[in-house]
Every structure is written in C-alpha cells, then in structure tokens.
Design a protein around this motif. Structure first.
Motif, PDB file in Angstrom:
ATOM      1  N   GLN A  37       0.827  -1.206   0.000  1.00 27.58           N
ATOM      2  CA  GLN A  37       0.000   0.000   0.000  1.00 27.58           C
ATOM      3  C   GLN A  37       0.863   1.259   0.000  1.00 27.58           C
ATOM      4  OE1 GLN A  37      -2.732  -0.424   3.381  1.00 27.58           O
ATOM      5  NE2 GLN A  37      -4.375  -0.245   1.881  1.00 27.58           N
ATOM      6  N   ILE A  51      -8.034   1.418  -2.717  1.00 28.63           N
ATOM      7  CA  ILE A  51      -8.535   0.098  -3.089  1.00 28.63           C
ATOM      8  C   ILE A  51      -9.158  -0.551  -1.865  1.00 28.63           C
ATOM      9  CG2 ILE A  51      -7.892  -2.154  -4.028  1.00 28.63           C
ATOM     10  CD1 ILE A  51      -5.457  -0.598  -5.280  1.00 28.63           C
ATOM     11  N   GLY A  52     -10.331  -1.139  -2.028  1.00 24.19           N
ATOM     12  CA  GLY A  52     -11.089  -1.635  -0.893  1.00 24.19           C
ATOM     13  C   GLY A  52     -10.886  -3.089  -0.502  1.00 24.19           C
ATOM     14  N   THR A  53     -10.131  -3.870  -1.289  1.00 20.49           N
ATOM     15  CA  THR A  53      -9.962  -5.281  -0.950  1.00 20.49           C
ATOM     16  C   THR A  53      -8.480  -5.675  -1.018  1.00 20.49           C
ATOM     17  OG1 THR A  53     -10.145  -6.091  -3.227  1.00 20.49           O
ATOM     18  CG2 THR A  53     -12.209  -5.847  -1.976  1.00 20.49           C
ATOM     19  N   HIS A  54      -8.158  -6.733  -0.308  1.00 15.29           N
ATOM     20  CA  HIS A  54      -6.786  -7.239  -0.338  1.00 15.29           C
ATOM     21  C   HIS A  54      -6.426  -7.743  -1.734  1.00 15.29           C
ATOM     22  CE1 HIS A  54      -5.806  -7.241   4.041  1.00 15.29           C
ATOM     23  NE2 HIS A  54      -7.100  -7.011   4.064  1.00 15.29           N
ATOM     24  N   LYS A  55      -7.333  -8.463  -2.367  1.00  9.16           N
ATOM     25  CA  LYS A  55      -7.088  -8.951  -3.730  1.00  9.16           C
ATOM     26  C   LYS A  55      -6.914  -7.771  -4.689  1.00  9.16           C
ATOM     27  CE  LYS A  55      -7.241 -13.486  -3.702  1.00  9.16           C
ATOM     28  NZ  LYS A  55      -6.062 -14.284  -3.986  1.00  9.16           N
ATOM     29  N   GLY A  56      -7.713  -6.742  -4.489  1.00  6.81           N
ATOM     30  CA  GLY A  56      -7.603  -5.556  -5.328  1.00  6.81           C
ATOM     31  C   GLY A  56      -6.254  -4.877  -5.191  1.00  6.81           C
ATOM     32  N   GLN A  83      -0.348 -13.735   1.213  1.00  6.52           N
ATOM     33  CA  GLN A  83      -1.785 -13.582   1.441  1.00  6.52           C
ATOM     34  C   GLN A  83      -2.433 -14.948   1.667  1.00  6.52           C
ATOM     35  OE1 GLN A  83      -4.196 -12.004  -1.801  1.00  6.52           O
ATOM     36  NE2 GLN A  83      -5.374 -10.849  -0.293  1.00  6.52           N
TER      37      GLN A  83
END
Length: 120
Positions: A37, A51-56, A83
């Motif tokens: 990040q 970005i709102g998701t870990h995958k994103g 992850q």
C-alpha cells in the motif's frame, strides 16, 4: 499508509514467532500488505489507499509496480503467497505453522525490497 506502521508490523511478526506463530504469520502478511500500500501510495499518487480489498491491492500492485514500474514479478508472486498463508492461519483450523519463521523472513525481504525501492 506510513513507513512506521510497516516497520512496527514486521517487528511484531518477528516478536510473535515463539509465543504465537499463527499471529506471526498474520502480522507478516499485514506488514507486506502495508508495504505494498505504501509503495502504491507514494509511487502512484495514493493508489494503495483507494482500493477496498486485499485482492484488489494485489492486482493493482501487479499492474503498477510490476508491469508499469518493472519490478520483478517474483514480488507479486510472493505477496500473493503471503496472502494465502495469512488466510490459512486466520481462517482454517491449521496446526502450528512450523514454517512460520520462513514466512516471516520472506515477508521481511519483501518489505525491505519495497522500502528500498521507495528510496530511489
């Protein structure tokens, strides 16, 4: 995201290895996540925080850091592997992760690489 949070989180992972290896693996992943990040925020105008998701975050890391910036693909693969390790210890009924020290070491290397890239 800031550098202090990244460094404190990886130190936390190292400290937890003996007493709580599950949490050490989780913290190791989060240190890498925060480093990714931070990299995206600093190199790509706040892209990591939007970005709102870990995958994103992982997908955007690949798109910007690997494809656009030319960082080694192994970094994206390592981030994805960390992850997966975190999901295993956080959500599966896993036995004590005997490879926790290696996972923390791998995360530390990823964090170090990304922080070094930010100094360039």
């Amino acid at each position: 995201m800031n550098r202090d949070r990244v460094l404190i989180t990886i130190k936390s992972a190292q400290t937890l290895l003996d007493s709580d290896p599950w949490s050490a693996v989780s913290r190791a992943y989060y240190a890498a996540f925060y480093a990714v990040q931070l990299y995206l925020d600093e190199k790509h105008e706040g892209a990591g925080s939007r970005i709102g998701t870990h995958k994103g975050v992982g997908m955007k890391f690949y798109e910007l850091a690997i494809v656009k910036d030319g960082l080694p693909r192994d970094l994206a693969r390592e981030f994805e592997a960390l992850q997966d390790e975190r999901v295993n210890v956080d959500y599966d009924d896993e036995p004590v992760p005997s490879d926790a020290p290696k996972i923390v070491e791998r995360s530390s290397a990823l964090v170090e690489t990304l922080l070094s890239e930010l100094q360039k």
